[in-house]
Every structure is written in structure tokens, then in C-alpha cells.
Motif scaffolding. Structure first.
Motif, PDB file in Angstrom:
ATOM      1  N   PRO A 123       0.826  -1.217   0.000  1.00 26.75           N
ATOM      2  CA  PRO A 123       0.000   0.000   0.000  1.00 26.75           C
ATOM      3  C   PRO A 123       0.855   1.260   0.000  1.00 26.75           C
ATOM      4  N   SER A 124       0.325   2.303  -0.589  1.00 25.48           N
ATOM      5  CA  SER A 124       1.008   3.599  -0.600  1.00 25.48           C
ATOM      6  C   SER A 124       0.740   4.330   0.705  1.00 25.48           C
ATOM      7  N   GLN A 125       1.455   5.421   0.914  1.00 27.81           N
ATOM      8  CA  GLN A 125       1.209   6.239   2.095  1.00 27.81           C
ATOM      9  C   GLN A 125      -0.202   6.813   2.053  1.00 27.81           C
ATOM     10  N   LYS A 126      -0.664   7.144   0.853  1.00 29.96           N
ATOM     11  CA  LYS A 126      -2.038   7.645   0.695  1.00 29.96           C
ATOM     12  C   LYS A 126      -3.044   6.592   1.134  1.00 29.96           C
ATOM     13  N   ASP A 127      -2.775   5.329   0.767  1.00 27.46           N
ATOM     14  CA  ASP A 127      -3.658   4.237   1.196  1.00 27.46           C
ATOM     15  C   ASP A 127      -3.664   4.116   2.720  1.00 27.46           C
ATOM     16  N   ARG A 128      -2.484   4.187   3.303  1.00 28.81           N
ATOM     17  CA  ARG A 128      -2.386   4.056   4.760  1.00 28.81           C
ATOM     18  C   ARG A 128      -3.108   5.211   5.457  1.00 28.81           C
ATOM     19  N   ASP A 129      -2.953   6.416   4.922  1.00 24.65           N
ATOM     20  CA  ASP A 129      -3.648   7.566   5.505  1.00 24.65           C
ATOM     21  C   ASP A 129      -5.159   7.383   5.423  1.00 24.65           C
ATOM     22  N   HIS A 130      -5.628   6.834   4.286  1.00 27.97           N
ATOM     23  CA  HIS A 130      -7.062   6.575   4.109  1.00 27.97           C
ATOM     24  C   HIS A 130      -7.544   5.550   5.129  1.00 27.97           C
ATOM     25  N   ALA A 131      -6.757   4.495   5.342  1.00 25.86           N
ATOM     26  CA  ALA A 131      -7.121   3.456   6.314  1.00 25.86           C
ATOM     27  C   ALA A 131      -7.176   4.026   7.721  1.00 25.86           C
ATOM     28  N   ILE A 132      -6.222   4.886   8.062  1.00 19.85           N
ATOM     29  CA  ILE A 132      -6.215   5.500   9.392  1.00 19.85           C
ATOM     30  C   ILE A 132      -7.417   6.425   9.556  1.00 19.85           C
ATOM     31  N   ASP A 133      -7.759   7.154   8.490  1.00 20.20           N
ATOM     32  CA  ASP A 133      -8.949   8.007   8.541  1.00 20.20           C
ATOM     33  C   ASP A 133     -10.201   7.184   8.819  1.00 20.20           C
ATOM     34  N   LEU A 134     -10.314   6.007   8.188  1.00 17.32           N
ATOM     35  CA  LEU A 134     -11.473   5.148   8.408  1.00 17.32           C
ATOM     36  C   LEU A 134     -11.501   4.621   9.841  1.00 17.32           C
ATOM     37  N   LEU A 135     -10.342   4.237  10.351  1.00 17.13           N
ATOM     38  CA  LEU A 135     -10.286   3.786  11.742  1.00 17.13           C
ATOM     39  C   LEU A 135     -10.686   4.922  12.688  1.00 17.13           C
ATOM     40  N   SER A 136     -10.306   6.128  12.348  1.00 17.64           N
ATOM     41  CA  SER A 136     -10.733   7.280  13.155  1.00 17.64           C
ATOM     42  C   SER A 136     -12.248   7.436  13.093  1.00 17.64           C
ATOM     43  N   GLU A 137     -12.811   7.242  11.905  1.00 15.66           N
ATOM     44  CA  GLU A 137     -14.260   7.370  11.716  1.00 15.66           C
ATOM     45  C   GLU A 137     -15.033   6.363  12.559  1.00 15.66           C
ATOM     46  N   VAL A 138     -14.451   5.171  12.767  1.00 13.78           N
ATOM     47  CA  VAL A 138     -15.143   4.155  13.570  1.00 13.78           C
ATOM     48  C   VAL A 138     -14.696   4.195  15.036  1.00 13.78           C
ATOM     49  N   GLY A 139     -13.987   5.271  15.417  1.00 10.03           N
ATOM     50  CA  GLY A 139     -13.632   5.465  16.816  1.00 10.03           C
ATOM     51  C   GLY A 139     -12.412   4.719  17.287  1.00 10.03           C
ATOM     52  N   LEU A 140     -11.513   4.358  16.358  1.00  8.55           N
ATOM     53  CA  LEU A 140     -10.359   3.545  16.733  1.00  8.55           C
ATOM     54  C   LEU A 140      -9.029   4.211  16.380  1.00  8.55           C
ATOM     55  N   ARG A 141      -9.000   5.512  16.377  1.00  4.34           N
ATOM     56  CA  ARG A 141      -7.750   6.218  16.013  1.00  4.34           C
ATOM     57  C   ARG A 141      -6.611   5.819  16.942  1.00  4.34           C
ATOM     58  N   ASP A 142      -6.897   5.530  18.186  1.00  2.00           N
ATOM     59  CA  ASP A 142      -5.847   5.174  19.145  1.00  2.00           C
ATOM     60  C   ASP A 142      -5.479   3.698  19.091  1.00  2.00           C
ATOM     61  N   TYR A 143      -6.082   2.957  18.165  1.00  3.34           N
ATOM     62  CA  TYR A 143      -5.840   1.507  18.095  1.00  3.34           C
ATOM     63  C   TYR A 143      -5.283   1.090  16.736  1.00  3.34           C
ATOM     64  N   VAL A 144      -4.706   2.035  16.016  1.00  2.00           N
ATOM     65  CA  VAL A 144      -4.201   1.784  14.662  1.00  2.00           C
ATOM     66  C   VAL A 144      -3.185   0.645  14.641  1.00  2.00           C
ATOM     67  N   ASP A 145      -2.288   0.625  15.614  1.00  2.00           N
ATOM     68  CA  ASP A 145      -1.202  -0.366  15.621  1.00  2.00           C
ATOM     69  C   ASP A 145      -1.434  -1.497  16.615  1.00  2.00           C
ATOM     70  N   VAL A 146      -2.686  -1.661  17.037  1.00  2.00           N
ATOM     71  CA  VAL A 146      -3.046  -2.721  17.986  1.00  2.00           C
ATOM     72  C   VAL A 146      -3.539  -3.950  17.223  1.00  2.00           C
ATOM     73  N   LYS A 147      -3.183  -5.127  17.713  1.00  2.00           N
ATOM     74  CA  LYS A 147      -3.611  -6.368  17.064  1.00  2.00           C
ATOM     75  C   LYS A 147      -4.970  -6.821  17.606  1.00  2.00           C
ATOM     76  N   PRO A 148      -5.702  -7.626  16.848  1.00  2.00           N
ATOM     77  CA  PRO A 148      -7.063  -8.015  17.221  1.00  2.00           C
ATOM     78  C   PRO A 148      -7.191  -8.625  18.614  1.00  2.00           C
ATOM     79  N   SER A 149      -6.174  -9.363  19.063  1.00  2.00           N
ATOM     80  CA  SER A 149      -6.262 -10.026  20.368  1.00  2.00           C
ATOM     81  C   SER A 149      -6.367  -9.025  21.514  1.00  2.00           C
TER      82      SER A 149
END
Length: 244
Positions: A123-149
């Protein structure tokens, strides 16, 4: 007849049979006509054995019909090759399931990026930024680098929703998306679907056994014995259903 703008998904006389040509051949879907419009927020309901899972597989381009046609963004798909169907599915459809199917070794953002990685590689940096934006939208901005467990069930489902939206799909298909969640978390997930339906111009179809969930949708499509027996628009809804 209702006019609901641009058609995202249209089924004409769709049929699906199994064990073709054998004594135990059985037809599961019997000539389905259905139209999903760009702004639809709909529920697909019906008793167990009604054909919902088979129909969902057709809608998701995971299987080809025996007869009839399925148009996705006005493109006929019934005679597409598996590769063509896979490419179109990856570009235009998002999926959320009862079980989130996250990759345990990946972080939240890596899980969200997976559909893009499967299509485009790294993925490009633009893709990663888009993914982080989506995680922020679902309330998970602080969990970007956290694993599912290290996430709750509701948080994992929100990662799955972000993953389903990362390709900017025209249609989001959700199969019992709140089936494993408590009522409060289920309500939060439902509100995310509602918000993305409005803000991202993404049609939503939810397959559910939960009457509370289906009654909250603008439109309820009922499937019984492989046939659509009703297609009802909620009073006061601004979205109209297609013709069946």
C-alpha cells in the motif's frame, strides 16, 4: 414503481440450482427480480432455509447464477470469468460478516489495508492515511497499531467495517453483522452503517434474523422459499425501492 436514482445492483430472473443434471437437482432461487439503488439502506430477512445465504453469494459475486442476470453498476456479470468477477467484487463491493475474520498477526491498520494489498500489492502512504482516517471514523484512532487479540469484540467488528469500506465500494453487504454483539455495541455498529450510507454514498444491504435491526432499516426485503414475497419501504423514508 419507485424511482430511487442510480442502480447499483439489479437482478433479473435470477435462478440458482445445485446438482445440475442429477436426480437430486434442486433449485434454491426461483427467478429473483431485485434492484438496489445508490442510497438504499435495506434489510434482507427470511426464515432459515429460505435461500438468503445463496442469494447473498450471488449478490456478492461469490457464485454465478444458473439462469438470469445480475448487473453491478449496469455491467452484466453472469457470464464473467472468475477473474473478472473477482476484480469487480474487489473494486465495488464491501463485506462485513458475523465473524470479523481479522488476521491475528496484523495490526488494525494492516487488516484494514488488506483488500488494497490483495489488489495492488504494497500500500502507498495515501492508502495508509485513508485506512487510518477510516479507523478514526469508527472510533479507533488510538488503536491503529493494535492487534485483534487486544481489541474487544465490538472493536474488532469496527475494524472489519473499516476494512470493508477501504476500497470505497458502491455497495456494502453485511451478513448478520451484529449477531455476536451485545445490544449497545450492536446499536453502535448499526449507526456506523447508517452514517457511512449517508456520508460515503454507499448502499447498504444487511442480512439479519434480528427484527429490531431490520425494522430500523429504510427497506425490508423478505425472502421465503427462494422467492421475494415482500419488498417494503418504511413510512417516511426518503429512499425508494426498485421494482420487483
Amino acid at each position: 414503481m419507485f424511482d430511487h436514482g442510480r442502480s447499483i445492483l439489479r437482478l433479473e430472473g435470477l435462478r440458482k440450482s445445485y446438482n445440475l443434471g442429477k436426480p437430486n437437482e434442486i433449485e434454491v432461487l426461483h427467478g429473483i427480480d431485485l434492484n438496489i439503488g445508490a442510497h438504499d439502506f435495506a434489510a434482507l430477512v427470511g426464515p432459515s432455509g429460505s435461500g438468503k445465504s445463496t442469494l447473498l453469494n450471488m449478490l456478492g459475486l461469490l457464485d454465478a447464477p444458473t439462469a438470469g442476470e445480475l448487473y453491478l453498476l449496469d455491467r452484466p456479470t453472469a457470464r464473467m470469468s472468475d477473474a473478472e468477477r473477482t476484480a469487480l467484487r474487489g473494486a465495488q463491493l464491501g463485506f462485513v460478516f458475523q465473524f470479523h475474520h481479522l488476521i491475528q498477526a496484523f495490526t488494525s491498520v494492516e487488516n484494514v489495508l488488506m483488500p488494497l494489498m490483495l489488489t495492488n500489492g504494497k500500500p502507498s502512504q495515501k492508502d495508509r492515511d485513508h485506512a487510518i482516517d477510516l479507523l478514526s471514523e469508527v472510533g479507533l484512532r488510538d488503536y491503529v497499531d493494535v492487534k485483534p487479540s487486544d481489541l474487544s469484540g465490538g472493536q474488532q467488528q469496527r475494524v472489519a467495517i473499516a476494512r470493508a469500506l477501504v476500497t470505497r465500494p458502491a455497495l456494502l453487504l453485511a451478513d448478520e453483522p451484529t449477531g455476536n454483539l451485545d445490544t449497545k455495541t450492536a446499536d453502535n455498529v448499526f449507526e456506523l452503517f447508517r452514517r457511512f450510507n449517508k456520508t460515503l454514498d454507499c448502499a447498504v444491504l444487511i442480512v439479519t434474523h434480528d427484527p429490531r435491526l431490520s425494522e430500523s432499516c429504510d427497506r425490508t426485503i423478505t425472502l421465503v422459499d427462494g422467492r421475494i414475497v415482500s419488498d417494503e419501504l418504511k413510512a417516511g423514508s426518503s429512499v425508494s425501492q426498485g421494482t420487483n
